[in-house]
Design a protein around this motif. Structure first.
Motif, mmCIF file in Angstrom:
data_model
loop_
_atom_site.group_PDB
_atom_site.id
_atom_site.type_symbol
_atom_site.label_atom_id
_atom_site.label_comp_id
_atom_site.label_asym_id
_atom_site.label_seq_id
_atom_site.Cartn_x
_atom_site.Cartn_y
_atom_site.Cartn_z
ATOM 1 N N GLU A 197 0.832 -1.202 0.000
ATOM 2 C CA GLU A 197 0.000 0.000 0.000
ATOM 3 C C GLU A 197 0.869 1.255 0.000
ATOM 4 O O GLU A 197 0.579 2.229 -0.682
ATOM 5 C CB GLU A 197 -0.917 -0.005 1.217
ATOM 6 N N GLU A 198 1.943 1.224 0.763
ATOM 7 C CA GLU A 198 2.840 2.380 0.825
ATOM 8 C C GLU A 198 3.623 2.560 -0.472
ATOM 9 O O GLU A 198 4.061 3.656 -0.780
ATOM 10 C CB GLU A 198 3.789 2.252 2.010
ATOM 11 N N ALA A 199 3.778 1.493 -1.237
ATOM 12 C CA ALA A 199 4.529 1.556 -2.492
ATOM 13 C C ALA A 199 3.673 1.989 -3.676
ATOM 14 O O ALA A 199 4.189 2.142 -4.782
ATOM 15 C CB ALA A 199 5.167 0.201 -2.778
ATOM 16 N N LEU A 200 2.384 2.172 -3.465
ATOM 17 C CA LEU A 200 1.515 2.605 -4.562
ATOM 18 C C LEU A 200 2.017 3.932 -5.123
ATOM 19 O O LEU A 200 2.406 4.821 -4.367
ATOM 20 C CB LEU A 200 0.070 2.780 -4.061
ATOM 21 N N PRO A 201 2.014 4.073 -6.449
ATOM 22 C CA PRO A 201 2.525 5.309 -7.046
ATOM 23 C C PRO A 201 1.695 6.539 -6.660
ATOM 24 O O PRO A 201 2.237 7.617 -6.518
ATOM 25 C CB PRO A 201 2.451 5.061 -8.551
ATOM 26 N N MET A 202 0.403 6.345 -6.492
ATOM 27 C CA MET A 202 -0.455 7.459 -6.091
ATOM 28 C C MET A 202 -1.027 7.168 -4.712
ATOM 29 O O MET A 202 -1.710 6.172 -4.518
ATOM 30 C CB MET A 202 -1.593 7.666 -7.087
ATOM 31 N N LYS A 203 -0.716 8.032 -3.782
ATOM 32 C CA LYS A 203 -1.229 7.857 -2.429
ATOM 33 C C LYS A 203 -2.645 8.407 -2.350
ATOM 34 O O LYS A 203 -2.961 9.434 -2.926
ATOM 35 C CB LYS A 203 -0.352 8.623 -1.429
ATOM 36 N N PRO A 204 -3.512 7.728 -1.624
ATOM 37 C CA PRO A 204 -4.863 8.253 -1.427
ATOM 38 C C PRO A 204 -4.809 9.593 -0.691
ATOM 39 O O PRO A 204 -3.957 9.800 0.173
ATOM 40 C CB PRO A 204 -5.542 7.196 -0.561
ATOM 41 N N ARG A 205 -5.702 10.500 -1.065
ATOM 42 C CA ARG A 205 -5.729 11.808 -0.417
ATOM 43 C C ARG A 205 -6.650 11.790 0.793
ATOM 44 O O ARG A 205 -7.776 11.329 0.712
ATOM 45 C CB ARG A 205 -6.216 12.882 -1.398
ATOM 46 N N ASN A 206 -6.153 12.326 1.876
ATOM 47 C CA ASN A 206 -6.931 12.540 3.091
ATOM 48 C C ASN A 206 -7.974 11.451 3.369
ATOM 49 O O ASN A 206 -9.167 11.666 3.205
ATOM 50 C CB ASN A 206 -7.624 13.902 3.035
ATOM 51 N N PRO A 207 -7.532 10.284 3.780
ATOM 52 C CA PRO A 207 -8.508 9.233 4.081
ATOM 53 C C PRO A 207 -9.415 9.660 5.231
ATOM 54 O O PRO A 207 -9.007 10.382 6.126
ATOM 55 C CB PRO A 207 -7.636 8.046 4.480
ATOM 56 N N VAL A 208 -10.632 9.231 5.170
ATOM 57 C CA VAL A 208 -11.584 9.534 6.237
ATOM 58 C C VAL A 208 -11.404 8.482 7.325
ATOM 59 O O VAL A 208 -11.717 7.312 7.120
ATOM 60 C CB VAL A 208 -13.030 9.531 5.706
ATOM 61 N N LEU A 209 -10.901 8.917 8.446
ATOM 62 C CA LEU A 209 -10.710 8.017 9.576
ATOM 63 C C LEU A 209 -11.553 8.520 10.740
ATOM 64 O O LEU A 209 -11.654 9.720 10.966
ATOM 65 C CB LEU A 209 -9.234 7.983 10.004
ATOM 66 N N VAL A 210 -12.166 7.616 11.436
ATOM 67 C CA VAL A 210 -12.949 7.975 12.611
ATOM 68 C C VAL A 210 -12.278 7.391 13.849
ATOM 69 O O VAL A 210 -11.624 6.355 13.784
ATOM 70 C CB VAL A 210 -14.407 7.474 12.515
ATOM 71 N N GLU A 240 -16.834 -10.592 2.115
ATOM 72 C CA GLU A 240 -15.845 -10.446 1.053
ATOM 73 C C GLU A 240 -14.824 -11.565 1.178
ATOM 74 O O GLU A 240 -14.780 -12.267 2.170
ATOM 75 C CB GLU A 240 -15.169 -9.078 1.099
ATOM 76 N N GLU A 241 -14.034 -11.716 0.163
ATOM 77 C CA GLU A 241 -13.012 -12.756 0.145
ATOM 78 C C GLU A 241 -11.939 -12.407 1.178
ATOM 79 O O GLU A 241 -11.377 -11.324 1.141
ATOM 80 C CB GLU A 241 -12.412 -12.815 -1.264
ATOM 81 N N PRO A 242 -11.634 -13.295 2.145
ATOM 82 C CA PRO A 242 -10.646 -12.985 3.176
ATOM 83 C C PRO A 242 -9.276 -12.605 2.641
ATOM 84 O O PRO A 242 -8.591 -11.786 3.218
ATOM 85 C CB PRO A 242 -10.562 -14.275 3.992
ATOM 86 N N GLY A 243 -8.876 -13.177 1.514
ATOM 87 C CA GLY A 243 -7.570 -12.860 0.971
ATOM 88 C C GLY A 243 -7.536 -11.542 0.221
ATOM 89 O O GLY A 243 -6.471 -11.004 -0.032
ATOM 90 N N ALA A 244 -8.685 -11.036 -0.141
ATOM 91 C CA ALA A 244 -8.763 -9.788 -0.910
ATOM 92 C C ALA A 244 -8.855 -8.621 0.059
ATOM 93 O O ALA A 244 -9.883 -8.394 0.680
ATOM 94 C CB ALA A 244 -9.966 -9.803 -1.822
ATOM 95 N N ILE A 245 -7.774 -7.906 0.203
ATOM 96 C CA ILE A 245 -7.761 -6.773 1.111
ATOM 97 C C ILE A 245 -7.912 -5.509 0.275
ATOM 98 O O ILE A 245 -7.006 -5.132 -0.459
ATOM 99 C CB ILE A 245 -6.466 -6.730 1.947
ATOM 100 N N PRO A 246 -9.063 -4.863 0.374
ATOM 101 C CA PRO A 246 -9.276 -3.647 -0.425
ATOM 102 C C PRO A 246 -8.421 -2.498 0.085
ATOM 103 O O PRO A 246 -7.923 -2.535 1.196
ATOM 104 C CB PRO A 246 -10.766 -3.348 -0.213
ATOM 105 N N HIS A 247 -8.274 -1.492 -0.724
ATOM 106 C CA HIS A 247 -7.534 -0.304 -0.317
ATOM 107 C C HIS A 247 -8.398 0.473 0.654
ATOM 108 O O HIS A 247 -9.379 1.093 0.260
ATOM 109 C CB HIS A 247 -7.164 0.551 -1.539
ATOM 110 N N LEU A 248 -8.053 0.410 1.917
ATOM 111 C CA LEU A 248 -8.896 0.998 2.937
ATOM 112 C C LEU A 248 -8.639 2.475 3.144
ATOM 113 O O LEU A 248 -9.413 3.156 3.772
ATOM 114 C CB LEU A 248 -8.666 0.260 4.260
ATOM 115 N N PHE A 249 -7.546 2.959 2.623
ATOM 116 C CA PHE A 249 -7.226 4.361 2.832
ATOM 117 C C PHE A 249 -7.581 5.197 1.635
ATOM 118 O O PHE A 249 -7.107 6.281 1.453
ATOM 119 C CB PHE A 249 -5.735 4.520 3.180
ATOM 120 N N GLY A 250 -8.407 4.676 0.726
ATOM 121 C CA GLY A 250 -8.740 5.435 -0.475
ATOM 122 C C GLY A 250 -10.197 5.618 -0.668
ATOM 123 O O GLY A 250 -11.032 5.182 -0.002
#
Length: 90
Positions: free
Chosen positions: A23-36, A80-90
């Motif tokens: 996730e950190e190596a992605l060329p484009m970082k997600p902008r301002n993830p919504v975290l609660v 969802e599929e346990p092995g499929a981890i979606p991009h949670l910060f985007g």
């Protein structure tokens, strides 16, 4: 059983850390993830170990918890599929 559990923990930890690195190596970082803010009670020793583990690996505690718990929640909720981890910060 104890050896199997330890090996599963080692394998799962490797997967979690690899997921964070990818996730950190992605060329484009997600902008301002919504975290609660989530509040949960845990033993002092657990909080101390979480903080120490994040510091040792150079990652945020939030990243560690999200990447570790997401596949477990997917399995429990069967949504969802346990092995499929979606991009949670985007």
């Amino acid at each position: 059983m104890a050896e199997n559990r330890q090996q599963l923990a080692v394998d799962f930890t490797t997967l979690v850390l690899d997921s964070i690195a990818a996730e950190e190596a992605l060329p484009m970082k997600p902008r301002n993830p919504v975290l609660v803010t989530t509040s949960f009670r845990s033993p002092v020793a657990f909080k101390r170990r979480l903080k120490k583990a994040a510091k040792i690996k150079g990652i945020e505690q939030t990243q560690l918890l999200i990447q570790a718990l997401n596949p477990i929640l997917a399995t429990i909720l069967e949504d969802e599929e346990p092995g499929a981890i979606p991009h949670l910060f985007g």
